[in-house]
Motif scaffolding. Structure first.
Motif, PDB file in Angstrom:
ATOM      1  N   PRO A   1       0.848  -1.197   0.000  1.00  8.44           N
ATOM      2  CA  PRO A   1       0.000   0.000   0.000  1.00  8.44           C
ATOM      3  C   PRO A   1       0.878   1.240   0.000  1.00  8.44           C
ATOM      4  O   PRO A   1       1.903   1.293   0.669  1.00  8.44           O
ATOM      5  CB  PRO A   1      -0.813  -0.130   1.296  1.00  8.44           C
ATOM      6  CG  PRO A   1       0.014  -1.006   2.173  1.00  8.44           C
ATOM      7  CD  PRO A   1       0.756  -1.935   1.268  1.00  8.44           C
ATOM      8  N   SER A   2       0.493   2.231  -0.783  1.00 14.35           N
ATOM      9  CA  SER A   2       1.276   3.459  -0.910  1.00 14.35           C
ATOM     10  C   SER A   2       0.542   4.629  -0.286  1.00 14.35           C
ATOM     11  O   SER A   2      -0.691   4.643  -0.182  1.00 14.35           O
ATOM     12  CB  SER A   2       1.554   3.764  -2.382  1.00 14.35           C
ATOM     13  OG  SER A   2       2.409   2.796  -2.934  1.00 14.35           O
ATOM     14  N   ASN A   3       1.324   5.637   0.120  1.00 13.68           N
ATOM     15  CA  ASN A   3       0.764   6.897   0.598  1.00 13.68           C
ATOM     16  C   ASN A   3       0.638   7.875  -0.556  1.00 13.68           C
ATOM     17  O   ASN A   3       1.248   7.699  -1.610  1.00 13.68           O
ATOM     18  CB  ASN A   3       1.640   7.493   1.694  1.00 13.68           C
ATOM     19  CG  ASN A   3       1.776   6.584   2.902  1.00 13.68           C
ATOM     20  OD1 ASN A   3       2.871   6.310   3.367  1.00 13.68           O
ATOM     21  ND2 ASN A   3       0.655   6.102   3.422  1.00 13.68           N
ATOM     22  N   LEU A   4      -0.153   8.924  -0.357  1.00 16.95           N
ATOM     23  CA  LEU A   4      -0.368   9.940  -1.377  1.00 16.95           C
ATOM     24  C   LEU A   4       0.323  11.226  -0.927  1.00 16.95           C
ATOM     25  O   LEU A   4       0.078  11.703   0.192  1.00 16.95           O
ATOM     26  CB  LEU A   4      -1.860  10.197  -1.591  1.00 16.95           C
ATOM     27  CG  LEU A   4      -2.666   9.130  -2.348  1.00 16.95           C
ATOM     28  CD1 LEU A   4      -2.737   7.824  -1.579  1.00 16.95           C
ATOM     29  CD2 LEU A   4      -4.066   9.615  -2.640  1.00 16.95           C
ATOM     30  N   TYR A   5       1.181  11.761  -1.794  1.00 15.76           N
ATOM     31  CA  TYR A   5       1.964  12.933  -1.420  1.00 15.76           C
ATOM     32  C   TYR A   5       1.723  14.057  -2.428  1.00 15.76           C
ATOM     33  O   TYR A   5       1.740  13.839  -3.646  1.00 15.76           O
ATOM     34  CB  TYR A   5       3.459  12.603  -1.377  1.00 15.76           C
ATOM     35  CG  TYR A   5       4.262  13.694  -0.722  1.00 15.76           C
ATOM     36  CD1 TYR A   5       4.485  13.688   0.647  1.00 15.76           C
ATOM     37  CD2 TYR A   5       4.773  14.747  -1.464  1.00 15.76           C
ATOM     38  CE1 TYR A   5       5.190  14.705   1.260  1.00 15.76           C
ATOM     39  CE2 TYR A   5       5.482  15.765  -0.854  1.00 15.76           C
ATOM     40  CZ  TYR A   5       5.692  15.743   0.504  1.00 15.76           C
ATOM     41  OH  TYR A   5       6.387  16.745   1.109  1.00 15.76           O
ATOM     42  N   VAL A   6       1.486  15.264  -1.903  1.00 12.88           N
ATOM     43  CA  VAL A   6       1.234  16.445  -2.737  1.00 12.88           C
ATOM     44  C   VAL A   6       2.266  17.509  -2.418  1.00 12.88           C
ATOM     45  O   VAL A   6       2.555  17.770  -1.242  1.00 12.88           O
ATOM     46  CB  VAL A   6      -0.185  16.995  -2.510  1.00 12.88           C
ATOM     47  CG1 VAL A   6      -0.363  18.329  -3.222  1.00 12.88           C
ATOM     48  CG2 VAL A   6      -1.226  15.996  -2.998  1.00 12.88           C
TER      49      VAL A   6
ATOM     50  N   ASN B   1      -3.492   1.169  -5.623  1.00 13.23           N
ATOM     51  CA  ASN B   1      -3.829   1.488  -6.997  1.00 13.23           C
ATOM     52  C   ASN B   1      -2.949   2.639  -7.473  1.00 13.23           C
ATOM     53  O   ASN B   1      -2.913   3.688  -6.843  1.00 13.23           O
ATOM     54  CB  ASN B   1      -5.304   1.882  -7.076  1.00 13.23           C
ATOM     55  CG  ASN B   1      -5.820   1.829  -8.496  1.00 13.23           C
ATOM     56  OD1 ASN B   1      -5.526   0.905  -9.228  1.00 13.23           O
ATOM     57  ND2 ASN B   1      -6.584   2.830  -8.879  1.00 13.23           N
ATOM     58  N   THR B   2      -2.240   2.461  -8.568  1.00  7.75           N
ATOM     59  CA  THR B   2      -1.350   3.521  -9.030  1.00  7.75           C
ATOM     60  C   THR B   2      -2.102   4.683  -9.664  1.00  7.75           C
ATOM     61  O   THR B   2      -1.524   5.745  -9.872  1.00  7.75           O
ATOM     62  CB  THR B   2      -0.345   2.977 -10.063  1.00  7.75           C
ATOM     63  OG1 THR B   2      -1.053   2.303 -11.102  1.00  7.75           O
ATOM     64  CG2 THR B   2       0.639   2.022  -9.407  1.00  7.75           C
TER      65      THR B   2
ATOM     66  N   ASP C   1      10.142   5.937  -3.265  1.00  8.93           N
ATOM     67  CA  ASP C   1       9.705   5.515  -1.942  1.00  8.93           C
ATOM     68  C   ASP C   1       8.423   4.693  -2.008  1.00  8.93           C
ATOM     69  O   ASP C   1       7.909   4.247  -0.988  1.00  8.93           O
ATOM     70  CB  ASP C   1       9.463   6.723  -1.033  1.00  8.93           C
ATOM     71  CG  ASP C   1      10.750   7.474  -0.737  1.00  8.93           C
ATOM     72  OD1 ASP C   1      11.776   6.813  -0.571  1.00  8.93           O
ATOM     73  OD2 ASP C   1      10.716   8.706  -0.686  1.00  8.93           O
ATOM     74  N   GLY C   2       7.888   4.528  -3.204  1.00  9.74           N
ATOM     75  CA  GLY C   2       6.629   3.810  -3.343  1.00  9.74           C
ATOM     76  C   GLY C   2       5.422   4.676  -3.080  1.00  9.74           C
ATOM     77  O   GLY C   2       4.312   4.166  -2.953  1.00  9.74           O
ATOM     78  N   ASP C   3       5.614   6.006  -3.006  1.00 11.63           N
ATOM     79  CA  ASP C   3       4.499   6.928  -2.781  1.00 11.63           C
ATOM     80  C   ASP C   3       3.932   7.418  -4.109  1.00 11.63           C
ATOM     81  O   ASP C   3       4.658   7.598  -5.091  1.00 11.63           O
ATOM     82  CB  ASP C   3       4.952   8.147  -1.975  1.00 11.63           C
ATOM     83  CG  ASP C   3       5.433   7.783  -0.582  1.00 11.63           C
ATOM     84  OD1 ASP C   3       4.794   6.914   0.038  1.00 11.63           O
ATOM     85  OD2 ASP C   3       6.435   8.366  -0.125  1.00 11.63           O
ATOM     86  N   LEU C   4       2.617   7.660  -4.138  1.00  8.82           N
ATOM     87  CA  LEU C   4       2.014   8.355  -5.268  1.00  8.82           C
ATOM     88  C   LEU C   4       2.303   9.844  -5.090  1.00  8.82           C
ATOM     89  O   LEU C   4       2.021  10.416  -4.039  1.00  8.82           O
ATOM     90  CB  LEU C   4       0.506   8.102  -5.312  1.00  8.82           C
ATOM     91  CG  LEU C   4       0.064   6.637  -5.368  1.00  8.82           C
ATOM     92  CD1 LEU C   4      -1.430   6.553  -5.631  1.00  8.82           C
ATOM     93  CD2 LEU C   4       0.825   5.877  -6.424  1.00  8.82           C
ATOM     94  N   TYR C   5       2.849  10.476  -6.108  1.00  7.23           N
ATOM     95  CA  TYR C   5       3.409  11.822  -5.966  1.00  7.23           C
ATOM     96  C   TYR C   5       2.860  12.720  -7.065  1.00  7.23           C
ATOM     97  O   TYR C   5       2.802  12.339  -8.230  1.00  7.23           O
ATOM     98  CB  TYR C   5       4.934  11.742  -6.077  1.00  7.23           C
ATOM     99  CG  TYR C   5       5.675  13.037  -5.848  1.00  7.23           C
ATOM    100  CD1 TYR C   5       6.309  13.287  -4.650  1.00  7.23           C
ATOM    101  CD2 TYR C   5       5.767  13.998  -6.855  1.00  7.23           C
ATOM    102  CE1 TYR C   5       7.000  14.472  -4.425  1.00  7.23           C
ATOM    103  CE2 TYR C   5       6.450  15.179  -6.649  1.00  7.23           C
ATOM    104  CZ  TYR C   5       7.072  15.414  -5.444  1.00  7.23           C
ATOM    105  OH  TYR C   5       7.753  16.574  -5.246  1.00  7.23           O
ATOM    106  N   VAL C   6       2.455  13.940  -6.681  1.00  6.62           N
ATOM    107  CA  VAL C   6       2.054  14.937  -7.662  1.00  6.62           C
ATOM    108  C   VAL C   6       2.575  16.294  -7.202  1.00  6.62           C
ATOM    109  O   VAL C   6       2.577  16.599  -6.002  1.00  6.62           O
ATOM    110  CB  VAL C   6       0.520  14.970  -7.853  1.00  6.62           C
ATOM    111  CG1 VAL C   6      -0.195  15.396  -6.573  1.00  6.62           C
ATOM    112  CG2 VAL C   6       0.133  15.883  -9.008  1.00  6.62           C
TER     113      VAL C   6
END
Length: 413
Positions: free
Chosen positions: A210-215, A264-265, A309-314
């Protein structure tokens, strides 16, 4: 009189779906029986009562102790006896762990490669091997010939025809049981996986984290962000808004102080500056969707970048603004940054637009941002509600597997 009492007491001790830990032990009293003999005229009679106790499926008797409640010219005997096997044997245990230990080796290698030990734990293979040795040792002491406990209580009338004394034997046994698990390989593996917090689908379909979401707000203006993502815990598409980001701020998205997680990517974002002069929204399908969050219809943009890091990044940037920093700073110094409109020409010796990593901005810190919601009636902040719509399940769902992370860069360009 001779009778047999079967001590297979499943309804008393087990309920459907009840879960046990492997090698768990418990103590219980079983085979509470009484043999009683009296006189028939001047003839002394005898009596024998028997009990066969078989543990529930998955359990074995590891020890027992006689408890004599009352006796007069009575006795007892006990011995192990055979019974249908409903428990994991030594060979069952070996077969179940073989695939799991192989999986654990790959798990440890991937977690170590991406520096995720603190987040996902380490040495799963070693912990599984230790548990296997303990499990195998316990299972090897069990055999089908020791599957049940046979107990007999005996009694005989005594005395003479004149005093006619009765005989009795009132006994019970306290047994200690150990849980070895079911004999079925898949069922046994499911129990092992559960104890280590791993799902069956993760084991069969591949290593998924599971990944975290980073903004990251790389604009000179404060912005509000709305998102739509597939929640790891509910497996439902969920909209959340609004997340407030100051200029230059970056953080993990959270709810009630817990970071949002997904496997989910693909996720969707919408953002706008406080003064509404800048908006970051979707365009044409299939790269965008229109969804409602807190009663507002938003055209959201599809995101799918996964960092190292396996995080979803935007990262949200402004077209007419850039973050500029002094070029000669070092990592030990405090990073001083300023937001200014870039002139048509400027001296690179004084100011340089630096790559993200050169600004010493690290998005692995502990800062998180919860959504902030405002009441339409009072104008005051209030707890945010989740907004889930099951019709979103047709959207693309790509598990975040190690094969995806291997190709990820340190940050978006």
């Amino acid at each position: 009189m001779i009778s047999v009492l079967l001590g297979i007491l499943f309804p008393l001790f087990a309920s459907p779906g009840e879960a046990y830990k492997l090698l768990e032990t418990r103590t219980r009293t079983v085979c509470d029986i009484r043999a009683q003999a009296s006189w028939n005229g001047c003839s002394a009679t005898s009596d024998e009562e028997s009990c066969v106790y078989s543990p529930n499926p998955g359990w074995v008797i590891s020890n027992y102790e006689l408890q004599i409640q009352s006796q007069s010219n009575g006795g007892q005997s006990e011995s192990y006896t055979g019974a249908p096997i409903q428990v994991a044997t030594s060979s069952n245990v070996a077969a179940a762990y073989e695939d799991l230990i192989d999986f654990a080796g790959k798990y440890d290698e991937s977690v170590s490669r991406y520096g995720l030990e603190e987040k996902y734990g380490k040495n799963l293979e070693g912990r599984l091997e230790t548990m296997f040795r303990e499990h195998q040792s316990s299972a090897s002491r069990f055999s089908s010939s020791r599957a049940a406990l046979l107990v007999k209580a005996t009694a005989r009338a005594h005395g003479s025809c004149f005093d006619r004394k009765r005989g009795w034997s009132d006994i019970a046994y306290k047994v200690e049981e150990t849980y070895l698990g079911p004999s079925d390989k898949v069922q046994l593996q499911d129990i092992i996986l559960q104890e280590f917090g791993i799902t069956r689908s993760a084991f069969e379909e591949g290593f998924t984290l599971p990944s975290n979401l980073y903004v990251r707000n790389a604009c000179d203006k404060n912005i509000n962000v709305a998102i739509r993502y597939l929640d790891y815990h509910t497996d439902e598409w969920t909209s959340k808004c609004w997340f407030d980001f100051a200029s230059g701020e970056g953080a993990y998205l959270s709810s009630s102080d817990s970071r949002l997680e997904t496997t989910n990517t693909v996720w969707y974002t919408y953002a706008e500056s406080y003064d509404l002069s800048n908006k970051w929204s979707g365009n044409d399908l299939p790269d965008s969707i229109t969804r409602s969050c807190r009663g507002e219809s938003l055209l959201m943009k599809r995101q799918d970048f996964v960092d190292s890091d396996g995080d979803l990044y935007v990262k949200f940037t402004c077209n007419d603004r850039r973050l500029r920093a002094h070029h000669n700073i070092t990592s030990e110094e405090t990073l001083a940054t300023s937001w200014e409109s870039l002139p048509d020409t400027y001296s690179a010796s004084h100011f340089t637009e630096l790559p993200l990593e050169e600004l010493y901005f690290k998005h692995t810190h502990e800062e998180t941002i919860d959504p902030v919601c405002t009441s339409s009636e009072t104008g005051e902040e209030e707890p945010c509600e989740d907004h889930s719509r099951l019709e979103d399940t047709e959207q693309e769902q790509v598990p975040i597997k190690v094969t995806h992370l291997q190709d990820a860069n340190d940050g978006p360009s």
